[in-house]
Design a protein around this motif. Sequence first.
Motif, PDB file in Angstrom:
ATOM      1  N   ALA A 118       0.842  -1.190  -0.038  1.00  0.00           N
ATOM      2  CA  ALA A 118       0.075  -0.081   0.235  1.00  0.00           C
ATOM      3  C   ALA A 118       1.084   1.216  -0.001  1.00  0.00           C
ATOM      4  N   GLY A 119       0.597   1.936  -0.971  1.00  0.00           N
ATOM      5  CA  GLY A 119       1.677   3.372  -1.286  1.00  0.00           C
ATOM      6  C   GLY A 119       0.564   4.516  -0.937  1.00  0.00           C
ATOM      7  N   GLU A 120       1.047   5.635  -0.092  1.00  0.00           N
ATOM      8  CA  GLU A 120       0.420   6.710   0.119  1.00  0.00           C
ATOM      9  C   GLU A 120       1.436   7.707  -0.475  1.00  0.00           C
ATOM     10  N   PRO A 121       0.812   8.605  -1.206  1.00  0.00           N
ATOM     11  CA  PRO A 121       1.877   9.843  -1.919  1.00  0.00           C
ATOM     12  C   PRO A 121       2.289  10.741  -0.934  1.00  0.00           C
ATOM     13  N   VAL A 122       3.498  10.958  -0.849  1.00  0.00           N
ATOM     14  CA  VAL A 122       4.046  12.065   0.089  1.00  0.00           C
ATOM     15  C   VAL A 122       4.375  13.405  -0.552  1.00  0.00           C
ATOM     16  N   ALA A 123       4.860  13.035  -1.904  1.00  0.00           N
ATOM     17  CA  ALA A 123       5.063  14.375  -2.966  1.00  0.00           C
ATOM     18  C   ALA A 123       4.637  14.101  -4.312  1.00  0.00           C
ATOM     19  N   VAL A 124       3.929  14.627  -4.676  1.00  0.00           N
ATOM     20  CA  VAL A 124       3.474  14.381  -6.095  1.00  0.00           C
ATOM     21  C   VAL A 124       4.085  15.409  -7.085  1.00  0.00           C
ATOM     22  N   PHE A 125       4.951  15.276  -8.113  1.00  0.00           N
ATOM     23  CA  PHE A 125       5.633  16.254  -8.809  1.00  0.00           C
ATOM     24  C   PHE A 125       4.758  16.543 -10.000  1.00  0.00           C
ATOM     25  N   ASP A 126       5.107  17.963 -10.366  1.00  0.00           N
ATOM     26  CA  ASP A 126       4.016  18.442 -11.552  1.00  0.00           C
ATOM     27  C   ASP A 126       4.789  18.067 -12.816  1.00  0.00           C
ATOM     28  N   ILE A 127       4.167  16.896 -13.300  1.00  0.00           N
ATOM     29  CA  ILE A 127       4.794  16.319 -14.314  1.00  0.00           C
ATOM     30  C   ILE A 127       4.900  17.215 -15.654  1.00  0.00           C
ATOM     31  N   ASP A 128       4.033  18.066 -15.822  1.00  0.00           N
ATOM     32  CA  ASP A 128       3.993  18.803 -16.839  1.00  0.00           C
ATOM     33  C   ASP A 128       5.322  19.837 -17.149  1.00  0.00           C
ATOM     34  N   GLN A 129       5.835  20.225 -15.878  1.00  0.00           N
ATOM     35  CA  GLN A 129       6.996  20.732 -15.921  1.00  0.00           C
ATOM     36  C   GLN A 129       8.377  20.172 -16.356  1.00  0.00           C
ATOM     37  N   LEU A 130       8.266  18.716 -16.063  1.00  0.00           N
ATOM     38  CA  LEU A 130       9.357  18.032 -16.305  1.00  0.00           C
ATOM     39  C   LEU A 130       9.383  16.750 -17.541  1.00  0.00           C
ATOM     40  N   ILE A 131       8.193  16.971 -18.266  1.00  0.00           N
ATOM     41  CA  ILE A 131       8.108  16.002 -19.479  1.00  0.00           C
ATOM     42  C   ILE A 131       8.062  16.776 -20.512  1.00  0.00           C
ATOM     43  N   ASP A 132       8.402  16.176 -21.901  1.00  0.00           N
ATOM     44  CA  ASP A 132       8.599  16.655 -22.974  1.00  0.00           C
ATOM     45  C   ASP A 132       7.523  15.560 -23.748  1.00  0.00           C
ATOM     46  N   TYR A 133       6.333  15.866 -23.841  1.00  0.00           N
ATOM     47  CA  TYR A 133       5.253  14.786 -24.325  1.00  0.00           C
ATOM     48  C   TYR A 133       5.531  14.684 -25.780  1.00  0.00           C
ATOM     49  N   ARG A 134       5.862  15.555 -26.753  1.00  0.00           N
ATOM     50  CA  ARG A 134       6.171  15.356 -28.191  1.00  0.00           C
ATOM     51  C   ARG A 134       7.331  14.336 -28.241  1.00  0.00           C
ATOM     52  N   SER A 135       8.612  14.256 -27.694  1.00  0.00           N
ATOM     53  CA  SER A 135       9.388  13.443 -27.722  1.00  0.00           C
ATOM     54  C   SER A 135       9.205  12.068 -27.058  1.00  0.00           C
ATOM     55  N   ARG A 136       8.513  12.037 -26.304  1.00  0.00           N
ATOM     56  CA  ARG A 136       8.018  10.930 -25.472  1.00  0.00           C
ATOM     57  C   ARG A 136       6.596  10.539 -25.062  1.00  0.00           C
ATOM     58  N   ARG A 137       6.048  10.195 -26.088  1.00  0.00           N
ATOM     59  CA  ARG A 137       4.425  10.375 -26.221  1.00  0.00           C
ATOM     60  C   ARG A 137       3.839   9.219 -25.371  1.00  0.00           C
ATOM     61  N   PRO A 138       2.956   9.896 -24.482  1.00  0.00           N
ATOM     62  CA  PRO A 138       2.161   8.839 -23.497  1.00  0.00           C
ATOM     63  C   PRO A 138       1.504   7.652 -24.423  1.00  0.00           C
ATOM     64  N   ARG A 139       0.980   6.771 -23.887  1.00  0.00           N
ATOM     65  CA  ARG A 139       0.165   5.852 -24.437  1.00  0.00           C
ATOM     66  C   ARG A 139      -1.134   5.920 -24.181  1.00  0.00           C
ATOM     67  N   ILE A 140      -2.048   5.559 -25.536  1.00  0.00           N
ATOM     68  CA  ILE A 140      -3.647   5.714 -25.206  1.00  0.00           C
ATOM     69  C   ILE A 140      -3.929   4.553 -25.944  1.00  0.00           C
ATOM     70  N   THR A 141      -5.204   3.796 -25.565  1.00  0.00           N
ATOM     71  CA  THR A 141      -5.686   2.764 -26.350  1.00  0.00           C
ATOM     72  C   THR A 141      -6.869   3.100 -26.910  1.00  0.00           C
ATOM     73  N   PHE A 142      -6.773   2.839 -28.544  1.00  0.00           N
ATOM     74  CA  PHE A 142      -7.972   2.669 -29.192  1.00  0.00           C
ATOM     75  C   PHE A 142      -8.848   1.557 -29.260  1.00  0.00           C
ATOM     76  N   THR A 143      -9.996   1.447 -28.807  1.00  0.00           N
ATOM     77  CA  THR A 143     -10.975   0.412 -28.488  1.00  0.00           C
ATOM     78  C   THR A 143     -12.040   0.533 -29.396  1.00  0.00           C
ATOM     79  N   GLU A 144     -11.922  -0.088 -30.786  1.00  0.00           N
ATOM     80  CA  GLU A 144     -13.060  -0.301 -31.676  1.00  0.00           C
ATOM     81  C   GLU A 144     -13.683   1.139 -32.033  1.00  0.00           C
ATOM     82  N   ASP A 145     -14.137   2.319 -31.229  1.00  0.00           N
ATOM     83  CA  ASP A 145     -14.915   3.376 -31.569  1.00  0.00           C
ATOM     84  C   ASP A 145     -14.765   4.324 -30.737  1.00  0.00           C
TER      85      ASP A 145
END
Length: 321
Positions: free
Chosen positions: A59-86
């Motif tokens: 069981a994990g409780e978040p102690v510190a959650v980093f603002d990922i938008d300040q740290l990640i270049d989404y266009r060079s490392r694109r997150p994954r998303i699933t296309f399900t039929e429609d």
Amino acid sequence: MNITEYTPFHAPETLYALNEELIAAEDLRGSNMLMAFTGFSDAGHVVTQISGELKEQLAGEPVAVFDIDQLIDYRSRRPRITFTEDHLSDYRAPSLVLYRMVDALGTPFLYLCGSEPDLQWERFSLAVLGLVELFDINLVAWVHSVPMPVPHTRPIGATVHGNRPDLIEGISAWKATMEIPAAVGHVLEYKLAAAGRNVVGYAIHVPHYLSDAEYPPAAVAGLEYLGAAASLMLPSERLREAGRAVERQITEQVEGSSEVATVVASLEKQYDEHTEGSARRSLLAGDNDELPGADELGAAVEAYLASRDSGPQGEDGTDIG
């Protein structure tokens, strides 16, 4: 002012949000911290498996959650998303979180895991050092994995580094001096050591011909090293069971391919000679301390990958090996 000792324009504390209740928890003072980041060399998907197992089993409780938008270049490392039929589903957003966890014996510890930052490494490092100071962390231990020309039939090795001789001596099978591309874990280790904090890192050696697939035995080794360093009882039984199944399938594939069997035998010979020979030799070195030829290893890898294309699959449908 020394230009190497500047103050960032934005305070590192603005990179994360803190759980005020857990900050006051006395059982975290002087505890140990584990770290694992995806996005660097995750041979055998070791970091991914370790993080998945710890988050699912403890069981994990978040102690510190980093603002990922300040740290990640989404266009060079694109997150994954699933296309399900429609429609779209299962968007896997990146995250970077410091968790409070408790091991099987009831010992609390901190676990920093998630996507390796693309940006603002200096601010991120200062933020992590600040959290280490805040909780007066006793030891920081981190893990990653690298592909190595080693056989799967021999014990999983590791290259160990840090400033705790009692956790380093007698473990590393591969020693060398070289300039390498840094991961954020390396930078954190360097800065923690400079700040006088206890830190140790483990680079788990994964057979190079297995580095693209999940290799549970290497993840088990990583958990064992982290657990031993931080005196924690970490869950590994599910990965051990998965590893036994994978090893059986690898054995079947090796026995069915003379090319793969030949290269595995060659790697076994090289490994055994190194183990019995002079400490000056590297696992990467063949006769006369020369690196294995690209043609030799490349042909073996291609043969293995070709066999894997038509080989058995795991329960989730992914190729084994």
